[in-house]
Design an enzyme around this catalytic site. Structure first.
Site, PDB file in Angstrom:
ATOM      1  N   GLY A  70       3.498  12.085  17.476  1.00  8.91           N
ATOM      2  CA  GLY A  70       2.171  11.927  16.884  1.00  8.91           C
ATOM      3  C   GLY A  70       2.250  11.752  15.377  1.00  8.91           C
ATOM      4  O   GLY A  70       3.251  12.033  14.722  1.00  8.91           O
ATOM      5  N   LYS A 127       0.855  -1.196   0.000  1.00  9.02           N
ATOM      6  CA  LYS A 127       0.000   0.000   0.000  1.00  9.02           C
ATOM      7  C   LYS A 127       0.889   1.243   0.000  1.00  9.02           C
ATOM      8  O   LYS A 127       1.718   1.408   0.887  1.00  9.02           O
ATOM      9  CB  LYS A 127      -0.890  -0.039   1.259  1.00  9.02           C
ATOM     10  CG  LYS A 127      -1.666   1.230   1.495  1.00  9.02           C
ATOM     11  CD  LYS A 127      -2.571   1.129   2.712  1.00  9.02           C
ATOM     12  CE  LYS A 127      -3.216   2.475   2.998  1.00  9.02           C
ATOM     13  NZ  LYS A 127      -3.995   2.482   4.226  1.00  9.02           N
TER      14      LYS A 127
END
Ligand SMILES: Cc1cc2nc3c(=O)[nH]c(=O)nc-3n(C[C@H](O)[C@H](O)[C@H](O)COP(=O)(O)OP(=O)(O)OC[C@H]3O[C@@H](n4cnc5c(N)ncnc54)[C@H](O)[C@@H]3O)c2cc1C
Length: 502
Positions: A434, A78
Protein backbone atom coordinates in the site's frame (compact mmCIF):
# COMPACT_ATOMS: atom_id res chain seq x y z
CA UNK A 1 -2.43 -24.90 -27.52
CA UNK A 2 -6.18 -24.16 -27.28
CA UNK A 3 -7.96 -21.01 -28.35
CA UNK A 4 -6.46 -17.85 -26.85
CA UNK A 5 -7.98 -16.39 -23.69
CA UNK A 6 -10.05 -13.37 -24.74
CA UNK A 7 -9.69 -10.13 -22.79
CA UNK A 8 -11.97 -7.22 -23.70
CA UNK A 9 -11.04 -3.80 -22.31
CA UNK A 10 -14.10 -1.53 -22.30
CA UNK A 11 -13.07 2.13 -22.43
CA UNK A 12 -10.16 4.13 -23.81
CA UNK A 13 -9.42 6.72 -21.13
CA UNK A 14 -6.22 6.69 -19.11
CA UNK A 15 -7.29 3.46 -17.39
CA UNK A 16 -8.18 1.59 -20.58
CA UNK A 17 -5.01 2.54 -22.42
CA UNK A 18 -2.74 1.88 -19.43
CA UNK A 19 -4.21 -1.61 -19.22
CA UNK A 20 -3.97 -2.08 -22.99
CA UNK A 21 -0.34 -0.90 -23.07
CA UNK A 22 0.65 -3.36 -20.34
CA UNK A 23 -1.13 -6.22 -22.13
CA UNK A 24 0.43 -5.24 -25.48
CA UNK A 25 3.92 -5.23 -24.03
CA UNK A 26 3.75 -8.24 -21.69
CA UNK A 27 1.22 -10.82 -22.93
CA UNK A 28 1.91 -13.48 -25.54
CA UNK A 29 -0.58 -12.81 -28.37
CA UNK A 30 -0.78 -16.53 -29.08
CA UNK A 31 -2.18 -17.11 -25.57
CA UNK A 32 -4.09 -13.87 -25.06
CA UNK A 33 -6.35 -12.11 -27.52
CA UNK A 34 -6.77 -8.57 -26.14
CA UNK A 35 -8.89 -5.81 -27.66
CA UNK A 36 -10.03 -2.39 -26.49
CA UNK A 37 -13.40 -0.83 -27.27
CA UNK A 38 -13.90 2.92 -26.98
CA UNK A 39 -16.40 5.44 -28.17
CA UNK A 40 -15.27 8.78 -29.53
CA UNK A 41 -18.86 9.94 -29.17
CA UNK A 42 -18.70 9.46 -25.38
CA UNK A 43 -15.12 10.65 -24.92
CA UNK A 44 -13.01 10.55 -21.76
CA UNK A 45 -13.11 12.44 -18.47
CA UNK A 46 -10.04 14.39 -19.64
CA UNK A 47 -8.70 15.43 -16.22
CA UNK A 48 -5.98 13.86 -14.10
CA UNK A 49 -2.77 15.75 -14.46
CA UNK A 50 -0.79 15.13 -11.31
CA UNK A 51 0.88 11.81 -10.64
CA UNK A 52 3.04 9.95 -8.12
CA UNK A 53 6.61 8.65 -8.55
CA UNK A 54 5.30 5.13 -9.18
CA UNK A 55 4.24 6.29 -12.63
CA UNK A 56 7.87 6.26 -13.68
CA UNK A 57 8.02 2.58 -12.64
CA UNK A 58 5.00 1.88 -14.81
CA UNK A 59 6.51 3.59 -17.83
CA UNK A 60 9.83 1.81 -17.22
CA UNK A 61 7.93 -1.49 -16.98
CA UNK A 62 6.42 -0.79 -20.40
CA UNK A 63 9.77 0.28 -21.81
CA UNK A 64 8.57 3.83 -22.58
CA UNK A 65 11.30 6.38 -23.28
CA UNK A 66 10.95 9.01 -20.55
CA UNK A 67 11.95 12.10 -22.52
CA UNK A 68 9.77 11.08 -25.49
CA UNK A 69 6.80 10.51 -23.16
CA UNK A 70 7.34 13.87 -21.45
CA UNK A 71 7.49 15.70 -24.78
CA UNK A 72 4.31 13.95 -25.94
CA UNK A 73 2.37 14.86 -22.80
CA UNK A 74 3.74 18.40 -22.16
CA UNK A 75 5.01 17.03 -18.86
CA UNK A 76 6.99 18.72 -16.12
CA UNK A 77 8.71 17.24 -13.06
CA UNK A 78 7.03 17.00 -9.68
CA UNK A 79 8.85 16.72 -6.34
CA UNK A 80 5.80 16.82 -4.09
CA UNK A 81 2.58 18.64 -3.24
CA UNK A 82 2.37 21.98 -1.48
CA UNK A 83 -0.56 22.28 0.95
CA UNK A 84 -1.61 25.84 1.65
CA UNK A 85 -4.05 26.89 4.41
CA UNK A 86 -4.86 23.29 5.41
CA UNK A 87 -3.77 23.23 9.07
CA UNK A 88 -4.89 26.84 9.50
CA UNK A 89 -5.10 29.90 7.30
CA UNK A 90 -1.59 31.11 6.57
CA UNK A 91 0.09 27.72 7.07
CA UNK A 92 1.88 25.83 4.32
CA UNK A 93 3.95 22.69 3.95
CA UNK A 94 5.15 20.35 1.22
CA UNK A 95 4.46 16.64 1.17
CA UNK A 96 7.70 15.51 -0.51
CA UNK A 97 8.57 12.48 -2.59
CA UNK A 98 11.54 11.62 -0.44
CA UNK A 99 13.08 11.05 2.94
CA UNK A 100 13.70 13.43 5.80
CA UNK A 101 17.34 13.35 6.87
CA UNK A 102 19.46 10.22 6.87
CA UNK A 103 20.27 7.48 9.35
CA UNK A 104 22.32 9.07 12.12
CA UNK A 105 21.78 6.61 14.97
CA UNK A 106 19.62 3.76 16.24
CA UNK A 107 16.32 5.58 15.87
CA UNK A 108 14.67 6.93 12.73
CA UNK A 109 15.90 10.42 11.80
CA UNK A 110 12.46 11.91 12.48
CA UNK A 111 12.86 11.17 16.20
CA UNK A 112 16.20 12.94 16.41
CA UNK A 113 14.55 15.93 14.82
CA UNK A 114 11.70 15.72 17.33
CA UNK A 115 14.23 15.74 20.13
CA UNK A 116 16.26 18.61 18.67
CA UNK A 117 13.49 20.65 17.12
CA UNK A 118 13.78 23.63 19.48
CA UNK A 119 17.15 24.44 17.90
CA UNK A 120 17.19 22.33 14.72
CA UNK A 121 14.77 24.41 12.60
CA UNK A 122 11.89 23.06 10.53
CA UNK A 123 11.73 19.39 9.50
CA UNK A 124 11.50 20.50 5.87
CA UNK A 125 15.10 21.80 6.01
CA UNK A 126 16.25 18.17 6.13
CA UNK A 127 14.43 17.04 3.02
CA UNK A 128 16.06 17.62 -0.34
CA UNK A 129 12.93 17.49 -2.54
CA UNK A 130 11.30 20.15 -0.33
CA UNK A 131 14.28 22.49 -0.29
CA UNK A 132 14.73 22.01 -4.06
CA UNK A 133 11.00 22.49 -4.74
CA UNK A 134 10.92 25.72 -2.73
CA UNK A 135 13.82 27.03 -4.82
CA UNK A 136 12.08 25.83 -8.04
CA UNK A 137 15.00 23.53 -8.82
CA UNK A 138 15.08 20.02 -10.19
CA UNK A 139 17.63 17.34 -10.97
CA UNK A 140 17.43 13.56 -11.33
CA UNK A 141 18.15 11.58 -8.15
CA UNK A 142 21.71 10.24 -7.83
CA UNK A 143 22.01 6.46 -8.27
CA UNK A 144 24.63 6.02 -5.52
CA UNK A 145 22.72 5.62 -2.23
CA UNK A 146 25.62 7.25 -0.34
CA UNK A 147 25.09 10.47 -2.29
CA UNK A 148 22.84 13.00 -0.48
CA UNK A 149 21.14 13.59 -3.83
CA UNK A 150 19.78 10.02 -3.87
CA UNK A 151 17.14 10.31 -1.12
CA UNK A 152 14.16 11.28 -3.26
CA UNK A 153 12.10 10.34 -6.28
CA UNK A 154 9.97 12.35 -8.64
CA UNK A 155 6.69 12.23 -10.53
CA UNK A 156 5.17 14.16 -13.43
CA UNK A 157 2.56 16.74 -14.17
CA UNK A 158 1.11 15.81 -17.53
CA UNK A 159 -1.79 16.34 -19.89
CA UNK A 160 -3.95 13.28 -19.21
CA UNK A 161 -5.66 13.33 -22.62
CA UNK A 162 -2.28 13.44 -24.35
CA UNK A 163 -1.08 10.55 -22.17
CA UNK A 164 -4.04 8.36 -23.21
CA UNK A 165 -3.33 9.30 -26.84
CA UNK A 166 0.36 8.50 -26.42
CA UNK A 167 -0.40 5.10 -24.91
CA UNK A 168 -2.89 4.40 -27.69
CA UNK A 169 -0.23 4.99 -30.37
CA UNK A 170 2.25 2.98 -28.33
CA UNK A 171 -0.14 0.04 -27.87
CA UNK A 172 -1.41 -0.03 -31.45
CA UNK A 173 2.20 -0.07 -32.68
CA UNK A 174 2.60 -3.25 -30.60
CA UNK A 175 -0.42 -4.97 -32.06
CA UNK A 176 -3.28 -3.90 -29.77
CA UNK A 177 -6.65 -4.11 -31.53
CA UNK A 178 -8.80 -1.03 -31.02
CA UNK A 179 -12.52 -1.22 -31.76
CA UNK A 180 -14.33 2.08 -32.24
CA UNK A 181 -17.98 2.08 -31.23
CA UNK A 182 -20.53 2.68 -28.55
CA UNK A 183 -21.63 -0.34 -26.54
CA UNK A 184 -25.43 -0.45 -26.53
CA UNK A 185 -26.07 -3.87 -25.07
CA UNK A 186 -24.39 -6.30 -22.68
CA UNK A 187 -25.21 -10.04 -22.71
CA UNK A 188 -24.77 -12.36 -19.74
CA UNK A 189 -24.47 -16.12 -19.68
CA UNK A 190 -27.96 -17.28 -18.63
CA UNK A 191 -26.61 -19.66 -15.96
CA UNK A 192 -23.44 -18.14 -14.54
CA UNK A 193 -24.39 -14.48 -14.94
CA UNK A 194 -20.89 -13.81 -16.32
CA UNK A 195 -20.62 -11.30 -19.14
CA UNK A 196 -20.63 -13.15 -22.46
CA UNK A 197 -20.44 -10.31 -24.98
CA UNK A 198 -21.06 -6.64 -25.65
CA UNK A 199 -22.90 -5.30 -28.67
CA UNK A 200 -21.90 -2.09 -30.43
CA UNK A 201 -24.25 0.42 -32.05
CA UNK A 202 -23.06 -0.95 -35.41
CA UNK A 203 -24.48 -4.37 -34.45
CA UNK A 204 -21.02 -5.91 -34.02
CA UNK A 205 -20.79 -8.34 -31.09
CA UNK A 206 -17.55 -8.68 -29.15
CA UNK A 207 -17.21 -11.85 -27.04
CA UNK A 208 -14.75 -12.29 -24.20
CA UNK A 209 -13.63 -14.51 -21.33
CA UNK A 210 -12.59 -11.60 -19.13
CA UNK A 211 -13.84 -8.00 -19.36
CA UNK A 212 -11.89 -5.08 -17.96
CA UNK A 213 -14.36 -2.30 -17.22
CA UNK A 214 -12.61 1.03 -17.83
CA UNK A 215 -15.80 2.80 -18.84
CA UNK A 216 -15.40 5.63 -16.33
CA UNK A 217 -17.86 6.78 -13.68
CA UNK A 218 -20.76 4.96 -15.35
CA UNK A 219 -19.26 1.50 -14.66
CA UNK A 220 -21.02 0.02 -17.67
CA UNK A 221 -20.34 -3.62 -16.77
CA UNK A 222 -19.41 -3.61 -13.07
CA UNK A 223 -22.36 -1.46 -11.99
CA UNK A 224 -24.94 -0.99 -14.73
CA UNK A 225 -24.88 -4.71 -15.56
CA UNK A 226 -23.60 -6.57 -12.47
CA UNK A 227 -24.90 -4.10 -9.86
CA UNK A 228 -21.85 -4.65 -7.68
CA UNK A 229 -22.51 -1.67 -5.41
CA UNK A 230 -20.18 0.71 -3.63
CA UNK A 231 -18.80 1.44 -0.19
CA UNK A 232 -19.83 5.05 0.25
CA UNK A 233 -17.16 7.17 1.98
CA UNK A 234 -18.72 10.58 1.43
CA UNK A 235 -19.33 11.09 5.17
CA UNK A 236 -15.52 11.21 5.55
CA UNK A 237 -14.70 12.93 2.27
CA UNK A 238 -17.65 15.28 1.65
CA UNK A 239 -16.46 16.91 -1.58
CA UNK A 240 -18.53 15.63 -4.48
CA UNK A 241 -17.92 18.07 -7.36
CA UNK A 242 -15.09 19.72 -9.20
CA UNK A 243 -14.77 22.63 -11.60
CA UNK A 244 -11.71 22.35 -13.83
CA UNK A 245 -10.17 25.01 -16.06
CA UNK A 246 -6.79 25.40 -17.75
CA UNK A 247 -5.08 28.79 -17.75
CA UNK A 248 -2.14 30.35 -19.55
CA UNK A 249 1.31 29.99 -18.04
CA UNK A 250 2.76 33.17 -16.59
CA UNK A 251 6.36 34.34 -16.73
CA UNK A 252 6.94 33.20 -13.14
CA UNK A 253 9.13 30.20 -12.29
CA UNK A 254 8.00 26.74 -13.38
CA UNK A 255 7.20 25.16 -10.03
CA UNK A 256 8.19 21.49 -9.62
CA UNK A 257 5.24 20.73 -7.36
CA UNK A 258 1.45 20.58 -7.36
CA UNK A 259 -0.32 23.11 -5.15
CA UNK A 260 -3.43 22.36 -3.14
CA UNK A 261 -5.02 25.32 -1.38
CA UNK A 262 -7.78 24.74 1.18
CA UNK A 263 -10.80 26.94 0.40
CA UNK A 264 -14.19 27.85 1.85
CA UNK A 265 -15.93 24.64 0.69
CA UNK A 266 -13.10 22.31 -0.37
CA UNK A 267 -9.77 22.96 -2.06
CA UNK A 268 -8.19 24.19 -5.27
CA UNK A 269 -5.49 22.49 -7.32
CA UNK A 270 -2.80 24.10 -9.45
CA UNK A 271 -0.76 21.90 -11.76
CA UNK A 272 1.97 23.47 -13.93
CA UNK A 273 2.48 21.83 -17.34
CA UNK A 274 4.75 23.07 -20.10
CA UNK A 275 2.01 24.60 -22.26
CA UNK A 276 -0.51 25.63 -19.61
CA UNK A 277 -1.47 25.39 -15.95
CA UNK A 278 -4.25 23.04 -14.88
CA UNK A 279 -6.61 24.31 -12.16
CA UNK A 280 -9.63 22.97 -10.38
CA UNK A 281 -11.86 23.55 -7.40
CA UNK A 282 -12.98 20.40 -5.57
CA UNK A 283 -15.97 21.24 -3.37
CA UNK A 284 -18.97 19.99 -1.43
CA UNK A 285 -22.08 20.76 -3.45
CA UNK A 286 -24.29 21.26 -0.37
CA UNK A 287 -22.00 24.13 0.66
CA UNK A 288 -21.28 25.84 -2.65
CA UNK A 289 -23.20 26.11 -5.91
CA UNK A 290 -21.60 25.24 -9.24
CA UNK A 291 -21.81 28.88 -10.35
CA UNK A 292 -20.12 30.10 -7.19
CA UNK A 293 -17.38 27.47 -7.53
CA UNK A 294 -16.79 28.45 -11.16
CA UNK A 295 -16.57 32.14 -10.44
CA UNK A 296 -14.32 31.69 -7.37
CA UNK A 297 -12.03 29.47 -9.40
CA UNK A 298 -11.81 31.96 -12.26
CA UNK A 299 -11.02 34.77 -9.83
CA UNK A 300 -8.07 32.80 -8.40
CA UNK A 301 -6.13 31.79 -11.50
CA UNK A 302 -2.62 33.02 -12.06
CA UNK A 303 -3.05 33.35 -15.84
CA UNK A 304 -5.81 33.92 -18.36
CA UNK A 305 -8.45 31.15 -18.49
CA UNK A 306 -8.20 29.11 -21.69
CA UNK A 307 -11.70 27.62 -21.61
CA UNK A 308 -14.94 27.76 -19.68
CA UNK A 309 -14.83 25.87 -16.36
CA UNK A 310 -16.02 22.29 -16.73
CA UNK A 311 -18.03 20.61 -13.99
CA UNK A 312 -17.52 17.02 -12.80
CA UNK A 313 -19.58 15.05 -10.27
CA UNK A 314 -18.40 12.18 -8.13
CA UNK A 315 -18.72 10.44 -4.81
CA UNK A 316 -15.89 9.22 -2.58
CA UNK A 317 -16.31 5.47 -2.79
CA UNK A 318 -14.88 2.10 -3.60
CA UNK A 319 -16.59 -0.64 -5.58
CA UNK A 320 -17.62 -3.48 -3.20
CA UNK A 321 -15.71 -5.88 -5.41
CA UNK A 322 -13.26 -4.55 -7.99
CA UNK A 323 -13.33 -8.03 -9.56
CA UNK A 324 -16.86 -9.42 -9.77
CA UNK A 325 -17.65 -12.52 -11.86
CA UNK A 326 -15.57 -12.12 -15.03
CA UNK A 327 -15.36 -8.30 -14.80
CA UNK A 328 -12.50 -6.28 -13.33
CA UNK A 329 -13.20 -2.58 -12.83
CA UNK A 330 -10.30 -0.15 -13.17
CA UNK A 331 -10.00 3.61 -13.03
CA UNK A 332 -13.14 5.59 -12.34
CA UNK A 333 -15.27 2.46 -12.81
CA UNK A 334 -13.54 0.95 -9.76
CA UNK A 335 -14.13 3.80 -7.34
CA UNK A 336 -13.17 7.40 -6.73
CA UNK A 337 -10.91 9.16 -4.29
CA UNK A 338 -10.54 12.90 -4.80
CA UNK A 339 -7.24 13.97 -6.41
CA UNK A 340 -5.84 15.56 -3.25
CA UNK A 341 -2.81 13.24 -3.28
CA UNK A 342 -2.82 12.45 -7.03
CA UNK A 343 -3.63 8.80 -6.45
CA UNK A 344 -6.05 7.75 -9.22
CA UNK A 345 -3.52 6.96 -11.92
CA UNK A 346 -1.49 5.11 -9.29
CA UNK A 347 -4.57 2.99 -8.49
CA UNK A 348 -4.97 2.16 -12.18
CA UNK A 349 -1.34 1.16 -12.29
CA UNK A 350 -1.77 -1.17 -9.30
CA UNK A 351 -4.96 -2.64 -10.83
CA UNK A 352 -3.03 -3.44 -13.99
CA UNK A 353 -0.09 -4.89 -12.06
CA UNK A 354 -2.33 -7.15 -9.96
CA UNK A 355 -4.26 -8.22 -13.05
CA UNK A 356 -1.04 -9.32 -14.76
CA UNK A 357 0.03 -11.17 -11.61
CA UNK A 358 -3.30 -12.94 -11.16
CA UNK A 359 -4.26 -13.31 -14.80
CA UNK A 360 -6.47 -16.33 -15.45
CA UNK A 361 -5.85 -18.38 -18.56
CA UNK A 362 -9.07 -20.32 -18.77
CA UNK A 363 -12.70 -19.25 -18.89
CA UNK A 364 -13.17 -21.25 -15.66
CA UNK A 365 -11.80 -18.54 -13.36
CA UNK A 366 -10.44 -19.94 -10.10
CA UNK A 367 -12.34 -18.06 -7.32
CA UNK A 368 -9.03 -17.62 -5.44
CA UNK A 369 -7.93 -15.10 -8.10
CA UNK A 370 -10.71 -12.54 -7.63
CA UNK A 371 -10.54 -13.08 -3.87
CA UNK A 372 -6.86 -12.14 -3.77
CA UNK A 373 -7.30 -9.31 -6.28
CA UNK A 374 -10.07 -7.75 -4.22
CA UNK A 375 -8.07 -8.12 -1.03
CA UNK A 376 -5.03 -6.28 -2.40
CA UNK A 377 -7.10 -3.56 -4.06
CA UNK A 378 -9.08 -3.05 -0.85
CA UNK A 379 -5.79 -2.51 0.99
CA UNK A 380 -4.70 0.08 -1.58
CA UNK A 381 -7.98 1.98 -1.44
CA UNK A 382 -8.34 1.88 2.34
CA UNK A 383 -4.83 3.22 2.98
CA UNK A 384 -5.26 6.11 0.58
CA UNK A 385 -8.71 6.87 2.02
CA UNK A 386 -7.28 7.18 5.54
CA UNK A 387 -4.45 9.40 4.36
CA UNK A 388 -6.86 11.73 2.56
CA UNK A 389 -9.19 11.92 5.54
CA UNK A 390 -6.25 12.95 7.73
CA UNK A 391 -5.87 16.18 5.70
CA UNK A 392 -9.46 17.16 6.46
CA UNK A 393 -9.48 15.98 10.03
CA UNK A 394 -6.18 17.49 11.18
CA UNK A 395 -7.20 21.11 10.83
CA UNK A 396 -7.62 23.94 13.29
CA UNK A 397 -9.77 25.89 10.85
CA UNK A 398 -13.23 26.87 11.99
CA UNK A 399 -13.94 29.63 9.48
CA UNK A 400 -16.22 27.54 7.25
CA UNK A 401 -18.78 24.77 7.60
CA UNK A 402 -16.67 22.13 5.85
CA UNK A 403 -13.76 22.56 8.27
CA UNK A 404 -15.99 22.67 11.35
CA UNK A 405 -17.61 19.44 10.19
CA UNK A 406 -14.35 17.65 9.32
CA UNK A 407 -12.40 18.53 12.46
CA UNK A 408 -15.18 16.99 14.58
CA UNK A 409 -16.26 14.06 12.39
CA UNK A 410 -15.89 10.42 13.40
CA UNK A 411 -13.04 8.78 11.49
CA UNK A 412 -12.18 5.17 10.59
CA UNK A 413 -10.66 3.19 13.49
CA UNK A 414 -7.57 2.51 11.38
CA UNK A 415 -6.90 6.27 11.10
CA UNK A 416 -7.77 6.97 14.74
CA UNK A 417 -5.17 4.36 15.73
CA UNK A 418 -2.58 5.97 13.49
CA UNK A 419 -3.16 9.43 14.94
CA UNK A 420 -3.05 8.13 18.50
CA UNK A 421 0.25 6.31 17.98
CA UNK A 422 1.74 9.41 16.40
CA UNK A 423 0.55 11.69 19.19
CA UNK A 424 1.90 9.32 21.79
CA UNK A 425 5.49 8.98 20.61
CA UNK A 426 5.77 10.00 16.97
CA UNK A 427 5.53 6.41 15.72
CA UNK A 428 3.92 5.50 12.44
CA UNK A 429 2.98 1.90 11.99
CA UNK A 430 4.55 0.75 8.76
CA UNK A 431 2.84 -1.64 6.40
CA UNK A 432 4.23 -3.91 3.76
CA UNK A 433 1.74 -3.15 0.99
CA UNK A 434 0.00 0.00 0.00
CA UNK A 435 0.83 3.60 -0.57
CA UNK A 436 2.28 6.29 1.71
CA UNK A 437 5.14 5.39 4.01
CA UNK A 438 6.23 7.20 7.19
CA UNK A 439 7.67 10.36 5.51
CA UNK A 440 4.29 11.08 3.89
CA UNK A 441 2.45 10.75 7.19
CA UNK A 442 5.13 12.78 9.00
CA UNK A 443 4.77 15.53 6.40
CA UNK A 444 1.03 15.87 6.91
CA UNK A 445 1.06 15.39 10.68
CA UNK A 446 3.79 17.97 11.26
CA UNK A 447 2.53 20.23 8.46
CA UNK A 448 -0.95 20.34 9.96
CA UNK A 449 0.12 20.75 13.57
CA UNK A 450 -0.33 17.24 15.02
CA UNK A 451 2.36 17.09 17.72
CA UNK A 452 3.77 13.97 19.41
CA UNK A 453 4.20 14.35 23.15
CA UNK A 454 7.51 12.43 23.10
CA UNK A 455 10.06 10.93 20.72
CA UNK A 456 11.32 7.36 20.38
CA UNK A 457 13.31 6.52 23.52
CA UNK A 458 16.28 5.36 21.41
CA UNK A 459 16.72 8.88 20.07
CA UNK A 460 17.44 10.04 23.61
CA UNK A 461 20.66 8.05 23.80
CA UNK A 462 22.80 10.30 21.61
CA UNK A 463 24.77 13.00 23.49
CA UNK A 464 23.51 16.55 22.86
CA UNK A 465 26.68 17.87 21.26
CA UNK A 466 26.89 14.99 18.76
CA UNK A 467 23.23 15.31 17.87
CA UNK A 468 23.61 19.05 17.38
CA UNK A 469 26.62 18.59 15.08
CA UNK A 470 24.94 15.87 12.99
CA UNK A 471 21.82 17.96 12.55
CA UNK A 472 23.84 20.96 11.40
CA UNK A 473 25.84 18.84 8.94
CA UNK A 474 22.72 17.27 7.47
CA UNK A 475 20.96 20.57 7.04
CA UNK A 476 23.98 22.07 5.28
CA UNK A 477 24.27 19.00 3.04
CA UNK A 478 20.64 19.31 1.94
CA UNK A 479 21.00 23.04 1.26
CA UNK A 480 24.15 22.48 -0.80
CA UNK A 481 22.60 19.60 -2.79
CA UNK A 482 19.53 21.73 -3.63
CA UNK A 483 21.68 24.72 -4.61
CA UNK A 484 23.63 22.50 -7.04
CA UNK A 485 20.46 21.66 -9.01
CA UNK A 486 19.46 23.64 -12.11
CA UNK A 487 16.21 25.61 -12.23
CA UNK A 488 13.26 23.33 -13.01
CA UNK A 489 12.41 25.25 -16.19
CA UNK A 490 15.96 24.75 -17.47
CA UNK A 491 15.88 21.00 -16.64
CA UNK A 492 12.65 20.64 -18.63
CA UNK A 493 13.94 22.76 -21.52
CA UNK A 494 17.07 20.63 -21.83
CA UNK A 495 15.52 17.20 -21.33
CA UNK A 496 12.03 17.27 -22.83
CA UNK A 497 11.07 20.57 -24.52
CA UNK A 498 7.58 20.00 -25.89
CA UNK A 499 6.81 23.07 -28.01
CA UNK A 500 3.25 24.00 -28.88
CA UNK A 501 0.50 21.37 -28.93
CA UNK A 502 -0.49 20.22 -32.41
C1 LIG B 1 -11.86 16.30 -10.99
C2 LIG B 1 -10.89 15.17 -11.20
C3 LIG B 1 -9.52 15.41 -11.08
C4 LIG B 1 -8.60 14.37 -11.24
N1 LIG B 1 -7.26 14.60 -11.07
C5 LIG B 1 -6.40 13.56 -11.09
C6 LIG B 1 -5.02 13.73 -10.84
O1 LIG B 1 -4.54 14.85 -10.66
N2 LIG B 1 -4.22 12.64 -10.83
C7 LIG B 1 -4.71 11.39 -11.05
O2 LIG B 1 -3.96 10.41 -10.99
N3 LIG B 1 -6.00 11.20 -11.36
C8 LIG B 1 -6.86 12.24 -11.36
N4 LIG B 1 -8.17 12.04 -11.64
C9 LIG B 1 -8.62 10.72 -12.02
C10 LIG B 1 -8.31 10.47 -13.48
O3 LIG B 1 -8.90 11.45 -14.29
C11 LIG B 1 -8.88 9.12 -13.87
O4 LIG B 1 -8.49 8.18 -12.92
C12 LIG B 1 -8.31 8.67 -15.15
O5 LIG B 1 -8.45 9.65 -16.13
C13 LIG B 1 -8.97 7.41 -15.60
O6 LIG B 1 -10.22 7.65 -16.13
P1 LIG B 1 -10.95 6.40 -16.81
O7 LIG B 1 -10.08 5.93 -17.92
O8 LIG B 1 -11.30 5.46 -15.72
O9 LIG B 1 -12.32 6.99 -17.35
P2 LIG B 1 -12.68 7.92 -18.62
O10 LIG B 1 -11.59 8.87 -18.94
O11 LIG B 1 -14.02 8.48 -18.30
O12 LIG B 1 -12.80 6.93 -19.83
C14 LIG B 1 -13.94 6.15 -20.03
C15 LIG B 1 -13.86 5.46 -21.38
O13 LIG B 1 -14.95 4.56 -21.52
C16 LIG B 1 -15.53 4.73 -22.78
N5 LIG B 1 -16.93 4.33 -22.71
C17 LIG B 1 -17.81 4.62 -21.74
N6 LIG B 1 -19.03 4.12 -22.05
C18 LIG B 1 -18.88 3.48 -23.23
C19 LIG B 1 -19.77 2.78 -24.09
N7 LIG B 1 -21.07 2.63 -23.80
N8 LIG B 1 -19.27 2.28 -25.23
C20 LIG B 1 -17.97 2.42 -25.55
N9 LIG B 1 -17.08 3.08 -24.79
C21 LIG B 1 -17.54 3.61 -23.65
C22 LIG B 1 -15.32 6.20 -23.10
O14 LIG B 1 -15.41 6.44 -24.48
C23 LIG B 1 -13.92 6.41 -22.57
O15 LIG B 1 -12.99 6.03 -23.54
C24 LIG B 1 -9.08 13.07 -11.54
C25 LIG B 1 -10.46 12.85 -11.69
C26 LIG B 1 -11.35 13.88 -11.53
C27 LIG B 1 -12.82 13.61 -11.70
Amino acid sequence: MGAPFRIVIVGGGTAGWMCAAACASKLDPKRYDVRLIESEEIGTVGVGEATLPQMKDFNDFLGVDEAEFMVATQATFKLGIEFVDWGRIGSRYIHPFGQYGRTIGEAEFFHYWLRARATAGPLSDYCLPIVAAEANRFDFPAKDSADPKSAFSYAYHLDASLYARYLRRWSEARGMTRVEGKIVNVSQHPESGDIASVTLASGEEVHGDLFVDCSGFRGLLIEQTLETGIEDWSHWLPCDRAMAVPCARTDGPLTPYTRSTAREAGWQWRIPLQHRTGNGYVYASHLLSDDEAASLLLSRLDGEAQADPRGLRFKACKRRKAWNRNVIAMGLAGGFLEPLESTSIYLVQMSVAFLLTLLPDSAEIDPALPREYNRVMDVEYDRIRDFLILHYRATERDDAEIWRYCRAMAIPDSLADKIERFRHRGHIREYRDGLFGPPSWQAVFVGQGVEPVAHDAMAGLMPDDILDRRMRELRAQVAAAAASMPPHAEAVRKYCPAGAVA
